[in-house]
Write an enzyme that holds these catalytic residues in place. Structure first.
Site, mmCIF file in Angstrom:
data_model
loop_
_atom_site.group_PDB
_atom_site.id
_atom_site.type_symbol
_atom_site.label_atom_id
_atom_site.label_comp_id
_atom_site.label_asym_id
_atom_site.label_seq_id
_atom_site.Cartn_x
_atom_site.Cartn_y
_atom_site.Cartn_z
ATOM 1 N N TYR A 31 0.800 -1.220 0.000
ATOM 2 C CA TYR A 31 0.000 0.000 0.000
ATOM 3 C C TYR A 31 0.838 1.278 0.000
ATOM 4 C CZ TYR A 31 -4.343 -2.576 0.923
ATOM 5 O OH TYR A 31 -5.432 -3.410 0.845
ATOM 6 N N LYS A 35 3.912 -14.246 5.878
ATOM 7 C CA LYS A 35 4.089 -15.293 4.868
ATOM 8 C C LYS A 35 5.571 -15.368 4.523
ATOM 9 C CE LYS A 35 2.156 -18.460 2.258
ATOM 10 N NZ LYS A 35 1.574 -19.677 2.882
ATOM 11 N N ASP A 48 -2.120 -17.595 5.939
ATOM 12 C CA ASP A 48 -3.198 -18.450 5.459
ATOM 13 C C ASP A 48 -3.753 -19.305 6.602
ATOM 14 O OD1 ASP A 48 -0.701 -19.626 5.503
ATOM 15 O OD2 ASP A 48 -0.944 -20.713 3.619
ATOM 16 N N ASP A 60 -5.357 -5.031 6.412
ATOM 17 C CA ASP A 60 -6.552 -4.487 5.775
ATOM 18 C C ASP A 60 -7.586 -5.584 5.555
ATOM 19 O OD1 ASP A 60 -8.301 -2.773 4.490
ATOM 20 O OD2 ASP A 60 -7.251 -2.867 2.575
#
Length: 357
Positions: free
Chosen positions: A124, A191, A227, A251
């Site tokens: 972002y 991740k 995940d 987000d």
């Protein structure tokens, strides 16, 4: 104690939920000096800018703002006002609590967690290169020269910077928030098995800082792949307390958490930096129902309670939250999104009456 607060009503339903919130906060703490300011589509008409410099200066002067939802016009060259505020004021920490509320039926009634999201880096940050542009072509060539990476010619490219400095301050903030609010555990989502040099850095910095007992205190820690975290949130959200996440994951998962406890109309939010803080509901401006008295003001009222706590008015903040809880538990005053027929003003009046009681 008197507090000066910049009030940015916003667009769409913003002025309605802002007025409702002001009514409640004035009843909870009678010494707030409101400084009115504008931003969004309305400001573009009146000031020639979506985020006028006068509005930014008002926030800098007061150091604290309460903001309603804002419409960003659809079109080339317009950037999100929310993103612009975060970048201009260096509001690096997004804080979104998600707790089960009385009288709101949900699958996991013990849910009570807070998402702490890094607000300024990651995908972002806005470092993008359009497909087919000379800049994208130059970047593709440089990537091939430096590391042998071949990026397709028809690809758009977005970079994902995560820095040690940016990560250190959000990690410190998360531990300080947890200690100050009696939270027991901070869970970091990442991740790093795929993105070793961005998410991996986020994870390593977190673990390094967590070794300092002066920063961490008695707070437990855990780290989990994003995940797996998403699955566990849908399965057992009551197992989590504070979630610490990079920008994009934060987000997405903050909206997931909102869905777990009844929707965006109930979720407060804050964007906080070392110097300034802006409190706001996380829902949109809903122009389709603007002016009809149908908007649910609870998210903004609870954002106002977060603001009071930030200002050191913990007793007033708790009274606002308890008044909202009491109204929802009683069940007769509800806006249409919660299955009722009450108006925005009726909800505000009901919360205010419980403050007086």
């Amino acid at each position: 104690m008197a507090h000066r607060v910049t009030l940015i009503p916003g667009d769409g339903i913003g002025p309605e939920v802002s007025a409702a919130t002001r009514l409640v906060l004035d009843a909870a703490h009678g010494d707030i000096e409101w400084v009115d300011a504008v931003a969004g589509a309305g400001a573009l008409d009146s000031h020639g800018a979506l985020l006028p410099e006068e509005t930014l200066q008002a926030v800098r002067d007061c150091r604290v703002a309460l903001k309603g939802p804002i419409t960003t016009p659809v079109g080339r060259g317009f950037r999100s006002i929310n993103v612009a505020l975060r970048q201009e004021l260096d509001l690096f920490a997004s804080v979104r609590p998600a707790r089960a509320l009385p009288g709101v039926p949900i699958r996991h009634p013990a849910t009570d967690l807070v998402v702490v999201r890094e607000n300024t880096e990651d995908l972002y940050q806005g470092i993008e290169f359009e497909r087919g542009s000379p800049q994208a072509a130059a970047l593709r060539e440089e990537l091939h020269r430096l590391a042998g990476f071949d990026v397709r010619e028809d690809a758009g490219i977005t970079l994902k910077p995560i820095s040690v400095a940016g990560t250190r301050r959000i990690v410190r903030f998360a531990f300080e928030y947890a200690r100050a609010n009696g939270r027991r555990k901070v869970t970091l989502g990442h991740k790093s098995n795929v993105m070793r040099y961005s998410d991996g850095l986020f994870l390593k910095t977190f673990l390094d800082i967590a070794r300092d007992p002066l920063i961490r205190g008695e707070v437990e820690i855990e780290e989990i792949q994003i995940d797996h975290l998403s699955m566990r949130l849908a399965w057992e959200p009551e197992a989590f307390d504070v979630l610490l996440l990079p920008n994009l994951y934060g987000d997405i998962l903050s909206d997931l958490c909102a869905g777990l406890v009844g929707g965006l109309g109930l979720i407060p939010g804050a964007n906080i930096g070392w110097e300034y803080a802006v409190f706001e509901p996380v829902h949109g401006s809903a122009p389709d129902i603007a002016g009809k008295g149908l908007a649910n003001p609870i998210a903004m009222i609870l954002s106002g309670a977060m603001m009071l706590r930030h200002l050191g008015e913990r007793s007033a903040a708790t009274r606002v939250e308890r008044a909202v809880d009491a109204m929802l538990a009683e069940g007769s005053v509800r806006t249409p999104d919660l299955g009722g027929s009450s108006t925005t003003d009726q909800v505000a009046a009901s919360v205010r009456s419980r403050l007086a009681g």
